[in-house]
Scaffold this active site. Structure first.
Site, short mmCIF file in Angstrom:
data_model
loop_
_atom_site.label_atom_id
_atom_site.label_comp_id
_atom_site.label_asym_id
_atom_site.label_seq_id
_atom_site.Cartn_x
_atom_site.Cartn_y
_atom_site.Cartn_z
N TYR A 155 35.29 -15.28 -1.64
CA TYR A 155 36.19 -16.46 -1.73
C TYR A 155 36.69 -16.09 -3.02
CZ TYR A 155 38.39 -20.64 -2.91
OH TYR A 155 39.26 -21.87 -2.99
N LYS A 159 40.86 -15.15 -4.19
CA LYS A 159 41.64 -15.86 -4.90
C LYS A 159 42.06 -15.14 -6.38
CE LYS A 159 41.71 -19.50 -2.78
NZ LYS A 159 43.22 -19.98 -1.95
#
Length: 302
Positions: A155, A159
């Site tokens: 993640y 991002k």
């Protein structure tokens, strides 16, 4: 912020932050394509927007592939005749520490977040360039991508890449008058409410109690609706000069994140060796190292 006549696609907008973004765009006059992987969730979102006086349709497809991106952009053009705004919000979590994360855990998150953002933005950019009237790409980042987060290899990497997309695409699409920004929202969602310190405040909020100032201001933590104001603003003419930025929002707080930059330098005539680096590190470039991770919330003493 009049967005009448504009058409938007918001990926992952069946619930949570994505639904708040879709509602905010529709409330300011934009027609919205709602996207989710669940038919019932997507239709419920569309119904809620229409009941509030907005215009919306649903397109049920998991983002990540070129085919999905083309379907989303094509639906906007089919229903509304154009595409002006893309918000890439769709995402999933597969949290594990590095030594326990599987290939599937990694690939699933990268496909949805990073490749999904890429394929949707590419399809949107092609359409907006063809229209020749500019446009807006709003890429959804995270504090995890800005600072890293324990257990979120996949993640955080996705991002961080999304923030880099915004900087790169703002340069590539500038001549077409297409702005590209990353937003960094912090809100009471299914992910953040699992933090033990937040849980009682989120539960009280759902019962009608307001969040205290130390959360809304000190932590920049509020509701998904608190984050949503940034989206119609960035889609409006008032924000045409804003591009390539990472903008945080949550609770009562809005912030501009810095880009990575050199903060300390040293020089050695003829270049460096391992020994000369070791000799000067602690007194020069390494004197004050950077922190990592999302700072822990500061809760008042009981």
């Amino acid at each position: 912020m009049d967005l009448t006549g504009k058409a938007a696609v918001v990926t992952g907008s069946g619930r949570g932050l994505g639904l708040a973004y879709a509602h905010a765009l529709a409330a300011h006059g934009a027609s919205v394509v709602v996207n989710d992987v669940d038919d019932a969730v997507a239709e419920a979102a569309v119904k809620s927007i229409r009941e509030a006086g907005g215009t919306a349709v649903a397109e049920v497809v998991p983002v990540g592939t070129t085919e999905a991106a083309d379907r989303l952009v094509g639906r906007a053009v089919e229903e509304f005749g154009r595409l002006d705004v893309l918000v890439t919000n769709a995402g999933i979590l597969r949290d594990k520490v590095l030594w326990k994360m599987t290939d599937d855990d990694f690939d699933a998150v990268i496909t949805t977040h990073l490749k999904g953002t890429f394929t949707c933005a590419r399809a949107a950019a092609v359409r907006m360039r063809e229209q020749g009237e500019g446009g807006t790409l709003i890429l959804v980042g995270s504090p995890a991508g800005q600072r890293g987060n324990f257990g979120q290899t996949n993640y955080a990497a996705a991002k961080a890449g999304i923030a880099a997309f915004a900087r790169t695409w703002s340069m590539e699409l500038g001549r077409a008058d297409i702005t590209v920004n990353a937003i960094v929202p912090v809100a009471a969602t299914a992910m953040t409410e699992t933090i033990p310190g937040f849980a009682p405040y989120v539960e009280a909020m759902r019962g009608g109690a307001p969040l205290p100032d130390f959360l809304r201001k000190g932590e920049g933590f509020g509701t998904p609706e608190d984050c949503a104001a940034l989206v119609p603003f960035l889609a409006s003419e008032a924000a045409r000069g804003i591009t390539g930025q990472a903008i945080g929002i949550g609770g009562d707080k809005v912030a501009l994140w810095s880009h990575p930059q050199e903060i300390s330098v040293a020089y050695a005539d003829g270049g460096w060796t391992p020994d000369t680096l070791a000799a000067v590190w602690r007194t020069s470039v390494g004197a004050e190292l950077q922190s990592v991770g999302i700072p822990a919330p500061e809760f008042p003493e009981a």
